[in-house]
Design a protein around this motif. Sequence first.
Motif, PDB file in Angstrom:
ATOM      1  N   ILE B  61      21.307  26.066  40.962  1.00  0.00           N
ATOM      2  CA  ILE B  61      20.192  26.743  40.292  1.00  0.00           C
ATOM      3  C   ILE B  61      18.888  26.077  40.734  1.00  0.00           C
ATOM      4  N   PRO B  62      17.920  26.872  41.230  1.00  0.00           N
ATOM      5  CA  PRO B  62      16.640  26.258  41.594  1.00  0.00           C
ATOM      6  C   PRO B  62      15.982  25.628  40.376  1.00  0.00           C
ATOM      7  N   LEU B  64      12.964  25.472  39.438  1.00  0.00           N
ATOM      8  CA  LEU B  64      11.949  26.289  38.773  1.00  0.00           C
ATOM      9  C   LEU B  64      12.586  27.309  37.821  1.00  0.00           C
ATOM     10  N   VAL B  65      13.793  27.812  38.182  1.00  0.00           N
ATOM     11  CA  VAL B  65      14.498  28.743  37.294  1.00  0.00           C
ATOM     12  C   VAL B  65      14.840  28.031  35.986  1.00  0.00           C
ATOM     13  N   THR B  68      11.591  27.516  33.939  1.00  0.00           N
ATOM     14  CA  THR B  68      11.118  28.726  33.254  1.00  0.00           C
ATOM     15  C   THR B  68      12.063  29.097  32.118  1.00  0.00           C
ATOM     16  N   LEU B  69      13.370  28.905  32.351  1.00  0.00           N
ATOM     17  CA  LEU B  69      14.341  29.215  31.296  1.00  0.00           C
ATOM     18  C   LEU B  69      14.062  28.363  30.059  1.00  0.00           C
ATOM     19  N   GLY B  73      12.044  30.794  28.062  1.00  0.00           N
ATOM     20  CA  GLY B  73      13.211  31.490  27.526  1.00  0.00           C
ATOM     21  C   GLY B  73      13.689  30.929  26.204  1.00  0.00           C
TER      22      GLY B  73
END
Lengths: 255, 215
Positions: B61-62, B64-65, B68-69, B73
């Motif tokens: 998983i990058p 940055l993902v 942001t999550l 999220g």
Amino acid sequence: MATVVSVAVLALLLAAVLHQFAVHGQLAADKWSLFVQAPVLRYLLGGLWATVQVTLASAALALPFGALLALGRLARTRLLRVPSAVYVEVLRAVPLLLLIYAFLLGLPETGVRMPLFWQLAAPIGLTNAAVFAEIFRAGVRALPRGQTEAAYALGLGYWPAMRLVVLPQAVRQTSPALVGQLVRLLKDSTLGYVVSFLELLNSAKVLGEYNHTLVQGFLVVALMYVLVNSTLAAIAWGLERRTGRPRGARAIRSC
Amino acid sequence: MGFVLSHLGVFGNGLLVSLELSGLTFLLAGLLGGLLACCRIAPVVPLRLFAWAYVVTLRSIPLLVLLTLFVFGLPEAGVVYSLFWTAVTAMSLYWAAFFCEVVRSGVRAVPRGQIEAGRALGLTFGQVLRLVVLPQALRSTVQPLASLLIAVTLNSSLAAAVGVTRELTGQTQLLDQQFAQPLISFGAAAACYVALTLLIGRSAALLERRLVVQR
């Protein structure tokens, strides 16, 4: 005994997460059913395609440039060696985000205009060229010295020896590391989020803000990245077994 | 040059926040990564499976993902706390996977015979780990850990992308927006990062030389 306890602890952990999600209505069916609808899937796959395009474009920039830099660092004249070394060391020590901001905000001020796609792909390519250069150089240096000496003994000059003896073997040696590095390029492309280029992560954000499914969107996208990246990692691993390099030589390359 | 000097405070503060961010991340990732490494080599199947799945997933998983999550999220699922610590959490979870692999490859570098000898002497799993494996594994992990620390430091800039703009890259971007001096401000920030990287690399080389065992 230890098995039972560990299973219980892991199950408890999972239950706590699911409970937290359920309490805030994030497990509701309508929040997830969105992601099996054809238009949404097509939209996300479009994002994935943009991600792949950025990855390929930056790889197409980074690979030849990285190879040139590696040759520069291996060259016999300092005139080539020093600038390539400085480029590689500096670009490996500067965060990609800083470079992207420099391209995004700095370049327009100096009058250079670039399409959005290249504002993302160019910095990724430039940083990773430095990494590729190090991979190539390590590949060349890992070759037994006798190979080069044998080539010289046969009367080959510097360039013919490089081209006919050293590089073909070095490229074969480094192919797993190169494929592994693609994982990093793909991860780097998520910075499209910063320059508002609609790649996979940014697509998920736009979709999530519109439908109030941010958590779900990010989780689905994370799953897509896991699928693509673990496929790439598996290919790299397969190549590694075929080239027969000793295990454990795998560095932490894809950070 | 005058521009950099007159904004030395901004760069200094940014650098401090970046250091804080990466230091805390490295520490927490080290704790979690060490725990994961223990799980990966432990003789308990569910723990091994869990740690393996964790490492494989988190490495794919990058960062940055993940950021942001966690930052955008998780508040929707009722998990809200300070932005700085949310970023630290996400980054620690990510780097723990890499930390685990570094520790594990260090442990694997210890010859099997050593472990078997320890077992033969009647040491328990914990004692073998503490007295035989870890002291030796530590020596071969200095360089990889330094590379990891460099990666953590450089990638701590990603926190700026999710709103922790107090750190160096974020401050540089704000400065550039205010004063439109791109070459100087980005150049100065880049110099800071290069200096940090050099510092970490040199210290690791020094440490490795001091830890080496004369045989």
